[in-house]
Design a protein around this motif. Structure first.
Motif, short mmCIF file in Angstrom:
data_model
loop_
_atom_site.label_atom_id
_atom_site.label_comp_id
_atom_site.label_asym_id
_atom_site.label_seq_id
_atom_site.Cartn_x
_atom_site.Cartn_y
_atom_site.Cartn_z
N TYR A 149 0.76 -1.31 -0.04
CA TYR A 149 0.10 0.11 -0.07
C TYR A 149 0.82 1.16 0.10
O TYR A 149 1.54 1.45 1.00
CB TYR A 149 -0.94 0.11 1.10
CG TYR A 149 -1.76 1.22 1.27
CD1 TYR A 149 -2.99 1.37 0.30
CD2 TYR A 149 -1.41 2.10 2.25
CE1 TYR A 149 -3.75 2.39 0.38
CE2 TYR A 149 -2.42 3.43 2.16
CZ TYR A 149 -3.39 3.67 1.12
OH TYR A 149 -4.38 4.59 1.32
N SER A 150 1.03 1.86 -1.18
CA SER A 150 1.86 3.03 -1.23
C SER A 150 1.17 4.12 -2.07
O SER A 150 1.64 4.30 -3.04
CB SER A 150 3.25 2.66 -1.77
OG SER A 150 3.08 2.14 -2.99
N LEU B 21 3.04 6.96 -4.13
CA LEU B 21 4.04 6.71 -5.07
C LEU B 21 3.15 6.35 -6.26
O LEU B 21 3.79 6.02 -7.33
CB LEU B 21 4.92 5.35 -4.72
CG LEU B 21 5.84 5.54 -3.62
CD1 LEU B 21 6.57 4.06 -3.36
CD2 LEU B 21 6.72 6.42 -3.48
N ASN B 22 1.96 6.49 -6.23
CA ASN B 22 0.96 6.33 -7.32
C ASN B 22 0.14 7.42 -7.59
O ASN B 22 -0.98 7.64 -6.87
CB ASN B 22 0.40 4.98 -7.23
CG ASN B 22 -0.46 4.70 -8.17
OD1 ASN B 22 -0.41 5.25 -9.21
ND2 ASN B 22 -1.20 3.52 -8.18
N PRO B 23 0.41 8.44 -8.27
CA PRO B 23 -0.23 9.66 -8.19
C PRO B 23 -1.55 9.61 -8.58
O PRO B 23 -2.49 10.32 -8.45
CB PRO B 23 0.51 10.49 -9.60
CG PRO B 23 1.89 9.96 -9.44
CD PRO B 23 1.70 8.55 -8.89
N VAL B 24 -2.09 8.43 -9.32
CA VAL B 24 -3.49 8.35 -9.82
C VAL B 24 -4.32 8.12 -8.71
O VAL B 24 -5.44 8.15 -8.69
CB VAL B 24 -3.68 7.08 -10.75
CG1 VAL B 24 -3.52 5.86 -10.05
CG2 VAL B 24 -4.90 7.31 -11.62
N GLU B 25 -3.83 7.54 -7.49
CA GLU B 25 -4.68 7.57 -6.39
C GLU B 25 -5.20 8.88 -6.03
O GLU B 25 -6.25 8.91 -5.36
CB GLU B 25 -4.06 6.93 -5.23
CG GLU B 25 -3.48 5.41 -5.35
CD GLU B 25 -4.44 4.58 -5.37
OE1 GLU B 25 -5.39 4.83 -4.88
OE2 GLU B 25 -4.35 3.28 -6.09
#
Length: 79
Positions: free
Chosen positions: A18-19, A22-26
Motif C-alpha cells: 500500500y503506497s 508513490l502512485n499519483p493516480v490514487e
C-alpha cells in the motif's frame, strides 16, 4: 512468454503493498470521489456509470487540474 530482461543499468525496486504516495493516480480517484461523486444516491447501475463518466469527462477537460492533483515535488525535473 519468457522472463523480463532487465538491462544492467536499471534496478527494479518493489513497491510496498500500500503506497498511494508513490502512485499519483490514487489522488485522481480521491479527487473524483470527494468532488464529483460524493454524497449521492444512485437509483440504478446505469446512473452510477453515467455519473462516473460525467466526472471523468469533466476532469479530462481540465488538464491543469490533473497536473495539480498528480504532480509530486519529489518527481519534479529541474530545468
Amino acid at each position: 512468454g519468457g522472463k523480463l530482461q532487465v538491462p544492467e543499468n536499471i534496478s527494479l525496486l518493489p513497491l510496498p503493498p500500500y503506497s498511494p504516495e508513490l502512485n499519483p493516480v490514487e489522488n485522481v480517484w480521491q479527487f473524483l470521489r470527494q468532488n464529483q461523486l460524493s454524497n449521492r444516491v444512485y437509483e440504478t447501475y446505469d446512473a452510477i456509470v453515467d455519473a462516473c463518466c460525467d466526472a471523468w469527462n469533466a476532469l479530462i477537460n481540465d488538464p491543469s487540474r490533473i497536473t495539480s492533483i498528480a504532480t509530486r515535488d519529489y518527481a519534479q525535473v529541474n530545468r
